[in-house]
Design an enzyme around this catalytic site. Structure first.
Site, PDB file in Angstrom:
ATOM      1  N   GLU A   1      -2.038  -7.698  -3.592  1.00 12.72           N
ATOM      2  CA  GLU A   1      -3.156  -6.898  -4.813  1.00 12.72           C
ATOM      3  C   GLU A   1      -1.963  -5.685  -5.336  1.00 12.72           C
ATOM      4  O   GLU A   1      -1.252  -5.109  -3.645  1.00 12.72           O
ATOM      5  CB  GLU A   1      -4.267  -6.065  -3.954  1.00 12.72           C
ATOM      6  CG  GLU A   1      -4.732  -7.261  -3.494  1.00 12.72           C
ATOM      7  CD  GLU A   1      -6.290  -7.833  -4.931  1.00 12.72           C
ATOM      8  OE1 GLU A   1      -6.071  -6.862  -5.582  1.00 12.72           O
ATOM      9  OE2 GLU A   1      -6.570  -8.735  -4.378  1.00 12.72           O
TER      10      GLU A   1
ATOM     11  N   CYS B   1      -5.149   3.503  -6.480  1.00 14.17           N
ATOM     12  CA  CYS B   1      -4.269   2.405  -6.535  1.00 14.17           C
ATOM     13  C   CYS B   1      -5.032   1.604  -8.594  1.00 14.17           C
ATOM     14  O   CYS B   1      -4.578   1.361  -9.648  1.00 14.17           O
ATOM     15  CB  CYS B   1      -4.778   0.355  -6.323  1.00 14.17           C
ATOM     16  SG  CYS B   1      -6.228  -0.130  -5.879  1.00 14.17           S
TER      17      CYS B   1
HETATM   18  P1  NAD Z   1       4.093  -0.251  -0.170  1.00 14.06           P
HETATM   19  O1  NAD Z   1       4.510  -1.175  -0.992  1.00 14.06           O
HETATM   20  O2  NAD Z   1       4.969   0.857  -0.052  1.00 14.06           O
HETATM   21  O3  NAD Z   1       3.801  -0.730   0.926  1.00 14.06           O
HETATM   22  C1  NAD Z   1       2.828  -1.288   1.826  1.00 14.06           C
HETATM   23  C2  NAD Z   1       2.770  -1.679   3.148  1.00 14.06           C
HETATM   24  O4  NAD Z   1       3.911  -2.484   2.983  1.00 14.06           O
HETATM   25  C3  NAD Z   1       2.927  -0.811   4.231  1.00 14.06           C
HETATM   26  O5  NAD Z   1       1.964  -1.614   5.077  1.00 14.06           O
HETATM   27  C4  NAD Z   1       4.105  -0.763   4.128  1.00 14.06           C
HETATM   28  O6  NAD Z   1       4.830  -0.712   5.997  1.00 14.06           O
HETATM   29  C5  NAD Z   1       4.626  -2.400   4.230  1.00 14.06           C
HETATM   30  N1  NAD Z   1       6.236  -2.421   3.963  1.00 14.06           N
HETATM   31  C6  NAD Z   1       6.908  -1.067   3.051  1.00 14.06           C
HETATM   32  N2  NAD Z   1       8.444  -2.049   2.920  1.00 14.06           N
HETATM   33  C7  NAD Z   1       7.729  -3.223   3.067  1.00 14.06           C
HETATM   34  C8  NAD Z   1       8.744  -4.039   2.704  1.00 14.06           C
HETATM   35  N3  NAD Z   1      10.187  -3.475   1.889  1.00 14.06           N
HETATM   36  N4  NAD Z   1       9.527  -5.493   3.377  1.00 14.06           N
HETATM   37  C9  NAD Z   1       7.229  -5.458   3.988  1.00 14.06           C
HETATM   38  N5  NAD Z   1       6.823  -4.366   3.771  1.00 14.06           N
HETATM   39  C10 NAD Z   1       7.014  -3.465   3.989  1.00 14.06           C
HETATM   40  O7  NAD Z   1       2.692   1.014  -0.708  1.00 14.06           O
HETATM   41  P2  NAD Z   1       2.396   1.758  -0.389  1.00 14.06           P
HETATM   42  O8  NAD Z   1       2.832   3.306  -0.686  1.00 14.06           O
HETATM   43  O9  NAD Z   1       1.508   1.851   1.143  1.00 14.06           O
HETATM   44  O10 NAD Z   1       0.919   1.957  -0.867  1.00 14.06           O
HETATM   45  C11 NAD Z   1       0.501   2.639  -2.460  1.00 14.06           C
HETATM   46  C12 NAD Z   1       1.342   1.426  -4.270  1.00 14.06           C
HETATM   47  O11 NAD Z   1       0.146   0.136  -3.616  1.00 14.06           O
HETATM   48  C13 NAD Z   1       0.705   1.549  -5.381  1.00 14.06           C
HETATM   49  O12 NAD Z   1       1.915   1.094  -5.476  1.00 14.06           O
HETATM   50  C14 NAD Z   1      -0.818   1.257  -5.461  1.00 14.06           C
HETATM   51  O13 NAD Z   1      -0.770   0.748  -6.334  1.00 14.06           O
HETATM   52  C15 NAD Z   1      -0.382  -0.272  -4.805  1.00 14.06           C
HETATM   53  N6  NAD Z   1      -2.236  -0.417  -4.823  1.00 14.06           N
HETATM   54  C16 NAD Z   1      -2.781  -1.729  -4.229  1.00 14.06           C
HETATM   55  C17 NAD Z   1      -3.812  -1.820  -4.595  1.00 14.06           C
HETATM   56  C18 NAD Z   1      -4.705  -2.801  -5.226  1.00 14.06           C
HETATM   57  O14 NAD Z   1      -5.791  -3.217  -4.877  1.00 14.06           O
HETATM   58  N7  NAD Z   1      -4.144  -3.670  -5.846  1.00 14.06           N
HETATM   59  C19 NAD Z   1      -5.002  -1.001  -3.829  1.00 14.06           C
HETATM   60  C20 NAD Z   1      -4.209   0.545  -3.103  1.00 14.06           C
HETATM   61  C21 NAD Z   1      -2.487   0.113  -3.811  1.00 14.06           C
END
Ligand code: NAD
Length: 473
Positions: free
Chosen positions: A223, A257
């Site tokens: 997602e 998002c």
């Molecule tokens: P992110 O990708 O930075 O982090 C998400 C999760 O992944 C966190 O728990 C983080 O600790 C972990 N993570 C970070 N780096 C990682 C790596 N290299 N390997 C594995 N895990 C890792 O995202 P964010 O900043 O928390 O959220 C914002 C993003 O999420 C935006 O792009 C937003 O559009 C998207 N989002 C999508 C939805 C949806 O339903 N499609 C909902 C909310 C947010």
């Protein structure tokens, strides 16, 4: 199990997650999650736990993101409670094996399709809706009979800790585990073998998750994010459109998002639309949004600096003021933006709304075709023909006409992205399906056992074709 690993934990130490995953697997292998009555009990327990800790959760969300309690309830706690209620209403039907027809070639025989859980599910959540986006997939995973490991976002630390406590006090540690921490912890978890990975977050990290999942051939739902466009046609009700767009864009200070990322407005109504948007912002947040109890803050300094970096990339007609001390950025509207500028290339994920214009709907669609498929596409028009053209000629995770965000509230419609905005879907039955493997089971009678199918083959090709077509129906 509230295992806490620091974000700075060196990679070797992060294998501390292994015993947690192994315990989950051992417990799943006992098939204790199979009875539907067990799943019901657990979902009810989760609902009660959320209710009894409502204030703690709302406080944590306020501390992390200054979410107004009403917004936090509607978009986080209430959302998950409604997921639980919907799931409990339909679980018996969803879990029932489905009878399927059996081709003559396998007669006499009986076919069923049995929903079975994948096993150990990993659910990794983001910080922007740190409760809903972790717990809503959990409801689906448990309903489908899985055990689960949750990895909340370290960028919403109060919510992460509160969820860890809630889970620890509600579930056996080998049924639902929480592993807190940042990137290092997440990467260490992804080295382990899971049976399903459900990830919500950025497109960049989504790619890394999929690479890691490939190592164990683990199926994934991703997602992800993207730039959700919002097209406003000349025949739209501008006051209503403006109110709905402002509501969806500036909720959670733009860190949603499915927030409309930018507007494409018909040139003829761009000026009155801008005025209506400015009126709506003042109506919702007053003359000083900073003092509004209903306006959130940016999650951390890094994101604050990133969003402030967009401000010089257009002519600001509303807002623009900001203060790093409490990570406040006013609801901001900008025009005269170059479509090639970073603010129009990157997901904004903050309270900055670029407004571009188009002459013909075709021009708007051409601009969208050039870009990755978004999570949502919004269109404001009264013209059904335009609605048909836009829905037929664009691809997006979801689409909403004359509103924003509301398309994801229905429990009977799948929610998810497509292309760079993700793969797979959930909410309601779609969530149950995501965490379920549909296993066909055929039971044959012992007799008859025609020798025709066994070597040495004696049928001519002509007879074979005839019999084959007849038997296969
Ligand atoms: P992110 O990708 O930075 O982090 C998400 C999760 O992944 C966190 O728990 C983080 O600790 C972990 N993570 C970070 N780096 C990682 C790596 N290299 N390997 C594995 N895990 C890792 O995202 P964010 O900043 O928390 O959220 C914002 C993003 O999420 C935006 O792009 C937003 O559009 C998207 N989002 C999508 C939805 C949806 O339903 N499609 C909902 C909310 C947010």
């Amino acid at each position: 199990m509230g295992l806490k690993l620091d974000a700075a934990t060196p990679p070797g130490a992060a294998s501390d997650a292994r015993p947690t995953v192994e315990a989950l697997r051992r417990s799943f292998d006992k098939r204790l999650t199979a009875p539907v009555s067990f799943r019901r009990e657990q979902l009810r327990a989760l609902g009660r736990a959320i209710e009894s800790r409502e204030q703690d959760l709302l406080d944590a969300l306020h501390e992390d993101l200054r979410k107004p309690p009403m917004e936090a309830y509607a978009s986080e706690l209430g959302f998950v409670q409604s997921d639980i209620a919907h799931t409990l209403r339909h679980l018996d039907r969803w879990t029932r094996p489905r009878r399927a027809s059996t081709p003559l070639v396998a007669w006499p025989g009986r076919s069923r399709v049995m929903p079975e859980p994948f096993g150990v599910a990993l659910i990794v959540g983001p910080w922007n809706y740190p409760f809903q986006l972790l717990l809503s997939p959990l409801v689906a995973a448990l309903a489908a009979g899985n055990v689960a490991c949750l990895k909340p976002s370290e960028l919403a630390p109060n919510t992460s800790a509160t969820v860890a406590r809630l889970v620890r006090d509600t579930f056996a540690p080998d049924y639902v585990a929480v592993v807190e921490g940042g990137q290092v912890v997440s990467e260490a978890l992804l080295h382990e073998r899971f049976d399903y990975i459900f990830f919500t977050g950025s497109t960049t990290v989504g790619r890394a998750v999929m690479r890691a999942a490939a190592e164990h051939l683990t199926p994934v739902t991703l997602e992800l994010g993207g730039k959700s466009p919002c097209i406003v046609c000349a025949d739209a009700d501008l006051e209503v459109s403006a109110r709905r767009i402002v509501w969806g864009k500036f909720m959670n200070a733009g860190q949603t998002c499915v927030a409309p990322d930018f507007i494409l407005a018909d040139r003829r109504i761009k000026a009155p639309l801008l005025e209506a948007i400015q009126r709506a912002i003042r109506q919702f947040y007053g003359d000083s949004p900073r003092d509004s109890a209903d306006y959130g803050r940016i999650v951390n300094d890094r994101h604050f600096a990133r969003i402030v970096g967009y401000l010089p990339q257009g002519r600001i007609v509303q807002g623009g003021d900001h203060d790093v001390r409490d990570r406040f950025i006013a609801p901001t509207v900008m025009v005269d933006v170059d479509p090639a500028a970073p603010v129009m290339r990157e997901e904004i994920f903050g309270p900055v709304l670029p407004v571009l214009e188009f002459e013909e709907i075709e021009d708007a669609l051409a601009l969208l075709r050039d870009r990755p498929k978004p999570l949502a596409l919004y269109l404001f028009t009264r013209d059904r023909a335009v609605e048909e053209i836009v829905s037929a000629q664009t691809s997006s995770g979801g689409m909403c006409v004359n509103d924003v965000i509301s398309h994801m509230l229905g429990k009977d419609v799948p929610f998810g992205g497509v292309g760079e905005s993700g793969m797979g879907a959930y909410h309601g039955k779609a969530g149950f399906d995501t965490f379920t493997h549909y296993k066909p089971v055929l039971r044959r009678a012992w007799t008859p056992d025609f020798s025709l199918r066994y070597p040495p083959f004696k049928l001519s090709r002509r007879w074979l074709k005839f019999i084959y077509n007849w038997l296969m129906g």
